[in-house]
Design a protein around this motif. Sequence first.
Motif, mmCIF file in Angstrom:
data_model
loop_
_atom_site.group_PDB
_atom_site.id
_atom_site.type_symbol
_atom_site.label_atom_id
_atom_site.label_comp_id
_atom_site.label_asym_id
_atom_site.label_seq_id
_atom_site.Cartn_x
_atom_site.Cartn_y
_atom_site.Cartn_z
ATOM 1 N N UNK A 57 0.821 -1.205 0.000
ATOM 2 C CA UNK A 57 0.000 0.000 0.000
ATOM 3 C C UNK A 57 0.858 1.258 0.000
ATOM 4 N N UNK A 58 2.057 1.177 0.554
ATOM 5 C CA UNK A 58 2.966 2.321 0.477
ATOM 6 C C UNK A 58 3.353 2.610 -0.967
ATOM 7 N N UNK A 59 3.370 1.573 -1.797
ATOM 8 C CA UNK A 59 3.720 1.742 -3.204
ATOM 9 C C UNK A 59 2.504 2.169 -4.025
ATOM 10 N N UNK A 60 1.345 1.583 -3.718
ATOM 11 C CA UNK A 60 0.155 1.833 -4.528
ATOM 12 C C UNK A 60 -0.639 3.061 -4.097
ATOM 13 N N UNK A 61 -0.375 3.593 -2.911
ATOM 14 C CA UNK A 61 -1.072 4.807 -2.489
ATOM 15 C C UNK A 61 -0.776 5.926 -3.494
ATOM 16 N N UNK A 62 -1.786 6.746 -3.814
ATOM 17 C CA UNK A 62 -1.583 7.802 -4.818
ATOM 18 C C UNK A 62 -0.823 8.990 -4.250
ATOM 19 N N UNK A 122 11.331 -3.972 -5.103
ATOM 20 C CA UNK A 122 11.257 -2.949 -4.056
ATOM 21 C C UNK A 122 12.638 -2.666 -3.494
ATOM 22 N N UNK A 123 13.411 -3.726 -3.316
ATOM 23 C CA UNK A 123 14.794 -3.552 -2.871
ATOM 24 C C UNK A 123 15.578 -2.727 -3.885
ATOM 25 N N UNK A 124 15.355 -3.012 -5.169
ATOM 26 C CA UNK A 124 16.036 -2.259 -6.216
ATOM 27 C C UNK A 124 15.678 -0.779 -6.191
ATOM 28 N N UNK A 125 14.392 -0.457 -5.967
ATOM 29 C CA UNK A 125 13.979 0.943 -5.873
ATOM 30 C C UNK A 125 14.706 1.654 -4.738
ATOM 31 N N UNK A 126 14.823 0.952 -3.600
ATOM 32 C CA UNK A 126 15.499 1.559 -2.454
ATOM 33 C C UNK A 126 16.979 1.790 -2.741
ATOM 34 N N UNK A 127 17.652 0.778 -3.265
ATOM 35 C CA UNK A 127 19.089 0.897 -3.520
ATOM 36 C C UNK A 127 19.379 1.949 -4.594
ATOM 37 N N UNK A 211 11.669 4.580 2.536
ATOM 38 C CA UNK A 211 10.289 4.074 2.587
ATOM 39 C C UNK A 211 10.146 2.802 1.764
ATOM 40 N N UNK A 212 10.770 2.758 0.596
ATOM 41 C CA UNK A 212 10.709 1.561 -0.239
ATOM 42 C C UNK A 212 11.389 0.378 0.462
ATOM 43 N N UNK A 213 12.461 0.645 1.196
ATOM 44 C CA UNK A 213 13.127 -0.423 1.926
ATOM 45 C C UNK A 213 12.217 -0.970 3.038
#
Length: 439
Positions: A57-62, A122-127, A211-213
Amino acid sequence: MSQDPAPASAPKAGASSRRPNGVEGRERAYDRFVEGNLRRNYFAHFTHGMLGMTGFRLIFAPTFVPAYLHMLTGSALFVGIGQALIQAGAIASPIMGAAQIEHRRHVMPAAMTIGVLMRIQLLGLALAGWFLTGSLLLAATFLFLFLFGFFLGSQRVAFQVVLAKVIPIRLRGRLQAWRNLAGGAIAAGLSWWAGVYLIGPNVFGNGYATTFMVAFLLTSAGLATLYFFMREPGSPTVREPMPFLQRLKEFPVLLADRDYRNFLIALVFATMGRIAIPFCIILAGRRMDIDGATIGLLSLAFLGADTLTNLIWGTLGDKHGFRFTFIGTVALWLISLAGMLFASAPWHFLLAFFGLGAAMSGNMMSVTTLVLEFGHRDDIPMRLALSTTAETTIATIGPILGGVVAAVFGLVPVFLISIIALAIALTVLVVAVREPRHL
């Protein structure tokens, strides 16, 4: 959904079906296994869904991803492209995933592999957020969003098939409601905390990456719980393996079901209603001051609605059917977007984001559960795949179209397109789709 067992190989349209020896015994053993392991599997799916909902939901929240992309680019068009890439990745993967699992008596090994690969993105987005800058950061972010969508499409099929196998229809709505209730409560508080304490002070040099992490860690914990506690029965009947292209040619047989076909039409128009979603936070930013705390507060309203309404949607769905809740969520979605279009004060946007969160969470539950009830059990994987592919195809085009319209004509026409599409979806659902439980 019909529960009559089918032959191990689904018959061609018009052909008579006869049960092969041993199928009735396997059906009885299957039912005993489901009931005997129900408490354990209920716990596993609840925990997996709760932690998964919290992270995803942290990713899909607008709020978070659109705001992040807007921070990186300053462009509404790139916000739309980034959102579209998630959906673009999920266009073909549901059908590919369904073709890989519909002939398997045990689906969990494939589902776990897909789940791990999805979380790696998600890990990739954070890194990437921590260690890359400039155009390289933007390119990596777009790549990980695309791959996230690719594995998301397959995961939706695989995990809904597993859910349908081990959770009886009488409990599916309440299970999803309780897990979303718990996950929504955690996600709502976490979103506010992330906005104030991670994004606001830019923790570790990139608060969004941090946040992504957090999302990666939470969703991984949920997947691990499912792996260690879930017990899956072997399916008593499955389809025989067939070449991928040959299986695609059988789609018209699925569409011969009038109610499922009209459900798909309604789903397509409801998905078109998402065009405005990535631009809600941008519209709010143009009418009031937006900072990390405000993003967290609006996310709290959006995700908090999940906490307060999911149990309502799940209970209503179990009692009255998920066509009923699908209609309710589309109506609420339409009203919320219309309210946001005329919002000017901060409390207007808080109320609109709350209504939007309630509508979208209930809509996801309604769509993914209702599709399980059309047609025959052995066709669930491909029916899920066809519905997901139709949905994600439109969802891919929508944000790009919205970005172009927003860049050329402004944000108001984007919201009007969404409202009109939702009105069409609502009309089709009311007039042309019957409740499958009553057929």
